[in-house]
Enzyme design. Sequence first.
Site, short mmCIF file in Angstrom:
data_model
loop_
_atom_site.label_atom_id
_atom_site.label_comp_id
_atom_site.label_asym_id
_atom_site.label_seq_id
_atom_site.Cartn_x
_atom_site.Cartn_y
_atom_site.Cartn_z
CG ASP A 9 -1.92 1.19 1.38
OD1 ASP A 9 -2.97 1.07 0.30
OD2 ASP A 9 -1.85 2.05 2.18
CB SER A 10 0.14 4.81 -0.87
OG SER A 10 -0.94 4.81 -0.13
N GLY A 42 -2.02 9.42 -4.57
CA GLY A 42 -3.16 9.90 -5.25
C GLY A 42 -2.84 11.25 -6.33
CB CYS A 72 -2.49 1.21 -3.16
SG CYS A 72 -2.37 2.91 -3.64
CG ASN A 73 -8.87 1.55 -3.92
OD1 ASN A 73 -9.78 1.09 -4.42
ND2 ASN A 73 -8.65 1.49 -2.58
CB THR A 74 -3.44 5.31 -6.35
OG1 THR A 74 -4.47 6.10 -5.53
CG2 THR A 74 -2.99 6.07 -7.54
CD GLU A 151 -0.12 6.97 5.54
OE1 GLU A 151 1.08 7.03 6.11
OE2 GLU A 151 -0.72 5.84 5.10
CB CYS A 183 -8.86 5.35 -0.53
SG CYS A 183 -7.17 5.53 0.00
CG HIS A 185 -4.85 5.44 3.58
ND1 HIS A 185 -4.47 4.90 2.44
CD2 HIS A 185 -4.08 5.77 4.13
CE1 HIS A 185 -2.99 5.05 2.49
NE2 HIS A 185 -2.78 5.60 3.59
#
Length: 264
Positions: A9-10, A42, A72-74, A151, A183, A185
Amino acid sequence: MEGPIGIIDSGVGGLTVVKELRNKLPNESIIYIGDDKRCPYGPRPAEEVRQFTIEMASALSKMGIKMLVIACNTATAVALDDIRELFNFPVVGVIVPGARAAVTASTTGKIAVLGTLGTIKSGAYSMEIAQQSPSATVFPLACPEFVPLVESGQYKSDYASTIVDRTLSNLAGKDFDAAILGCTHYPLLEDHIKKSLPANVKVISSAVETVHDIERELKERNILNESKQSVEPIFYTTGLRTAFHEIVCDWLFIENPDVRHLTL
């Protein structure tokens, strides 16, 4: 098969997938990489996100994973196909499961998608929803302030509630009965999000549905871990271990998680 499942993930968002995976398949070992140092993904160019995703997948490949989950969706939107071509292990993304869950949950076929700038710009959810339900209407909304809230550990604060409420006011007047948290998150902000949306709207987390896909893939490939011995996850962060450690403790209820630093 006892090899670990790799999750990338980011940042800390993919911990929502880890949480669901531990509940559903507690015997599976997990290695997680959160690229907190370069988060958020993103606003970044697609090619940059693609390169970062390949770097994380390569690191996990060297650790002997049996499956990769792009939480991570992006990254899923821009790199899923490339990762599947580059590596031999099965790769699961989060967009198809999230879209499927929303289409199933919606009775009107009108669905809001909350996502990062990169995910919304890619149109990945709109395309997937259209493929699964051609008559559906999609209301995409970029929520660029949500990931930094998570974050920074502020996801439970009054400030977070204010930011969420202000962002979702952009959907005022739109008629929809399902909203995808596009997302990983965003489930950490779910309480705020639910308060800011009409009471009839079903809020869909792609994390829950993704774990269904993970289980199905493991069974079909006969690589499910049949061992009855649970193993604590190993977490890697490219950012600050202390901040990551605190969120793991709070979100996953692990008293002393194994959090390590990783340089990509």
